[in-house]
Scaffold this active site. Structure first.
Site, PDB file in Angstrom:
ATOM      1  N   CYS A 146      52.696  48.076  38.592  1.00 34.59           N
ATOM      2  CA  CYS A 146      52.540  46.798  37.882  1.00 34.59           C
ATOM      3  C   CYS A 146      52.171  47.034  36.423  1.00 34.59           C
ATOM      4  CB  CYS A 146      51.501  45.912  38.573  1.00 34.59           C
ATOM      5  SG  CYS A 146      49.939  46.739  38.901  1.00 34.59           S
ATOM      6  N   CYS A 148      55.896  34.182  34.905  1.00 31.72           N
ATOM      7  CA  CYS A 148      56.430  35.536  35.049  1.00 31.72           C
ATOM      8  C   CYS A 148      55.964  36.086  36.389  1.00 31.72           C
ATOM      9  CB  CYS A 148      55.927  36.407  33.905  1.00 31.72           C
ATOM     10  SG  CYS A 148      56.281  38.167  34.101  1.00 31.72           S
ATOM     11  N   ASP A 199      43.174  25.827  42.919  1.00 32.34           N
ATOM     12  CA  ASP A 199      43.508  26.271  41.567  1.00 32.34           C
ATOM     13  C   ASP A 199      42.660  25.676  40.451  1.00 32.34           C
ATOM     14  OD1 ASP A 199      44.819  27.634  39.584  1.00 32.34           O
ATOM     15  OD2 ASP A 199      46.587  26.377  39.565  1.00 32.34           O
ATOM     16  N   CYS A 253      54.926  41.616  37.587  1.00 30.75           N
ATOM     17  CA  CYS A 253      53.907  42.533  38.138  1.00 30.75           C
ATOM     18  C   CYS A 253      53.721  42.352  39.637  1.00 30.75           C
ATOM     19  CB  CYS A 253      52.581  42.403  37.389  1.00 30.75           C
ATOM     20  SG  CYS A 253      51.887  40.756  37.378  1.00 30.75           S
ATOM     21  N   CYS A 284      55.583  45.246  42.995  1.00 33.27           N
ATOM     22  CA  CYS A 284      54.515  45.727  43.876  1.00 33.27           C
ATOM     23  C   CYS A 284      55.086  46.112  45.242  1.00 33.27           C
ATOM     24  CB  CYS A 284      53.453  44.634  44.039  1.00 33.27           C
ATOM     25  SG  CYS A 284      52.114  45.126  45.124  1.00 33.27           S
ATOM     26  N   CYS A 304      49.003  53.986  43.029  1.00 24.06           N
ATOM     27  CA  CYS A 304      50.108  53.237  42.408  1.00 24.06           C
ATOM     28  C   CYS A 304      49.671  52.616  41.075  1.00 24.06           C
ATOM     29  CB  CYS A 304      50.532  52.131  43.377  1.00 24.06           C
ATOM     30  SG  CYS A 304      51.830  51.064  42.756  1.00 24.06           S
ATOM     31  N   CYS A 308      45.602  49.747  46.751  1.00 20.92           N
ATOM     32  CA  CYS A 308      46.530  50.106  45.679  1.00 20.92           C
ATOM     33  C   CYS A 308      46.757  51.617  45.613  1.00 20.92           C
ATOM     34  CB  CYS A 308      46.014  49.599  44.328  1.00 20.92           C
ATOM     35  SG  CYS A 308      46.282  47.837  44.090  1.00 20.92           S
ATOM     36  N   CYS A 352      50.076  37.741  28.173  1.00 21.12           N
ATOM     37  CA  CYS A 352      50.791  37.523  29.444  1.00 21.12           C
ATOM     38  C   CYS A 352      51.831  36.408  29.281  1.00 21.12           C
ATOM     39  CB  CYS A 352      49.775  37.164  30.528  1.00 21.12           C
ATOM     40  SG  CYS A 352      50.529  36.754  32.108  1.00 21.12           S
TER      41      CYS A 352
END
Ligand code: B12
Ligand code: SF4
Ligand code: SF4
Length: 346
Positions: free
Chosen positions: A191, A238, A131, A241, A245, A188, A185, A211
């Site tokens: 999200c 959050c 990260d 999204c 999915c 779709c 995806c 966001c």
């Protein structure tokens, strides 16, 4: 040491996915510069400062030949925020419920690097990140076949979904790479249509400044007044999204006893009012060595106060009036409390 040897060892060490990406000028690496120029990073200035290094891992390890990409499932079987009725629960993103993933995963990667070093020559060089390194992790993970970058910008594995921590070892070994994953995806756009703030401006493009994850975690100062109502009861991060999915409809979990990702009691299905009433000392102890320790107690209280105002939850607003723990008097927190109480009078 073959790619298969490394993958087998990674699974033994607790990783759920392992794949190998070659270094190279992958097309998706080029999107970062434009994204930054459009201002989508907000106050995350470190992304600007490290943009040149993020453009290619060879700017991080000059001898790099391969990126060993690792995925760790962190999901547990608690309901999704989108399944909850009412707005009194303090919604906390599931990645943050358990132990600090930076620490847990770093130890596993150190063990993998040591094992590889023991089987390599003196020229072996490696650097590992989870990260916080100057690496576009999702791009390399996609090229290592771990999954594709979805329209919500998250990396989705076709078997496990997207509740995955990513980490990687950039190394000087030339290892047989995996085939990149392909986009599944299809047509779709759930999200994009479900994001509470419209932060997904177009497929694959997220404006951080809109966001909820950025507003509640990364933003250090006050949450802009115009955006407070949109926070709802999202007290930390959050997941919307990802929850909507279809690839997370039957998600893998890491629920085995002793899992570091199981929620700490203080954050497990608690109401906004309960969380606000929790004494500073208890909150501090629960934040210690958790993924939420980065944002700290003041930002958590700031967020809960905003949630109380945005959700107009009567119990949470009473808690705001009654509880006077030391951090409630912090100017940042106090200003958000005043705003929230103002909403109840409006
Ligand atoms: C900055 C950051 C954030 C920012 C910005 C997020 C973002 N989408 O960029 C904020 C604070 C908003 C954030 C939120 C979250 N984050 Co974050 N974050 C990062 C970080 C540090 C850098 C990401 C980055 O480089 N962004 C820059 C932009 C350019 O990248 P991007 O939006 O991902 O865009 C890529 C693609 O969409 C694609 N692309 C862009 N445009 C186009 C156009 C076309 C046509 C195509 C085909 C492709 C394409 O290319 C881009 C290349 O990187 C990474 C760790 C790391 N070092 O990589 C973690 C990371 C991405 N975050 C992670 C997590 C868990 C989260 C949250 C789920 C936390 C939460 N629950 O609140 C949310 C998810 C929000 C979301 N939908 O992305 C995980 C994601 C794991 C996964 N399965 O994908 C990561 C990898 C950390 C980790 N090691 O596990 N995050
Ligand atoms: S994390 Fe939430 S606010 Fe951010 S893009 Fe996803 S749905 Fe929107
Ligand atoms: S919700 Fe649909 S469009 Fe969005 S990432 Fe998942 S599959 Fe892709």
């Amino acid at each position: 040491m073959t790619a298969e040897d490394i993958k087998a060892r990674a699974l033994q060490l607790g990783f759920d996915l392992c794949g190998i990406a070659p270094v190279g000028a992958h097309r998706e690496l080029g999107f970062l510069r434009e994204w930054l120029d459009r201002g989508y990073a907000g106050e995350m200035h470190y992304l600007h400062r490290t943009a040149d290094r993020r453009a290619d891992v060879r700017h991080v390890v000059s001898s790099a030949q391969s990126v060993i990409c690792l995925g760790t499932i962190y999901n547990t079987d608690r309901p999704y925020s989108t399944e909850m009725t009412g707005n009194s629960q303090a919604l906390i993103a599931r990645y943050a419920w358990g132990d600090d993933y930076h620490e847990v995963i770093r130890k596993r990667m150190d063990a993998l690097v040591d094992w590889m070093r023991g089987r390599s020559g003196p020229d072996f060089e490696a650097r590992s990140y989870v990260d916080t390194g100057p690496v576009q992790e999702r791009v390399y993970a996609q090229h290592a076949g771990l999954g594709w970058i979805g329209r919500n910008t998250c990396l989705i594995n076709p078997d496990h979904g997207s509740w995955l921590f990513l980490s990687e070892i950039i190394c000087s070994l030339r290892i047989e790479p995996d085939a990149p994953a392909f986009d599944q995806c299809g047509t779709c756009r759930l999200c994009l249509d479900s994001c509470p703030t419209g932060a997904l401006l177009e497929p694959y493009v997220l404006d951080s400044t809109r966001c909820l994850s950025y507003l509640t975690i990364e933003l250090k100062g006050p949450i802009p007044a115009a955006q407070r109502d949109e926070i709802g009861n999202h007290a930390y991060g959050c997941d919307v999204c990802q929850e909507v999915c279809p690839w997370n409809a039957q998600p893998a979990t890491a629920d085995q006893p002793g899992s570091p990702w199981l929620p700490r009691a203080v954050f497990d299905g608690r109401s906004l009012a309960d969380l606000w009433r929790t004494p500073d000392g208890d909150l501090r102890r629960s934040l210690k060595e958790s993924a939420m320790s980065r944002a700290g107690l003041k930002r958590l209280r700031r967020n809960v106060a905003v949630c109380a105002g945005a959700s107009r939850d009567a119990e949470a607003l009473s808690a705001l009036r009654e509880v006077r723990e030391p951090t409630c008097a912090d100017p940042l927190v106090a200003e958000h409390v005043a705003w929230a109480l103002g909403q109840s009078d409006a």
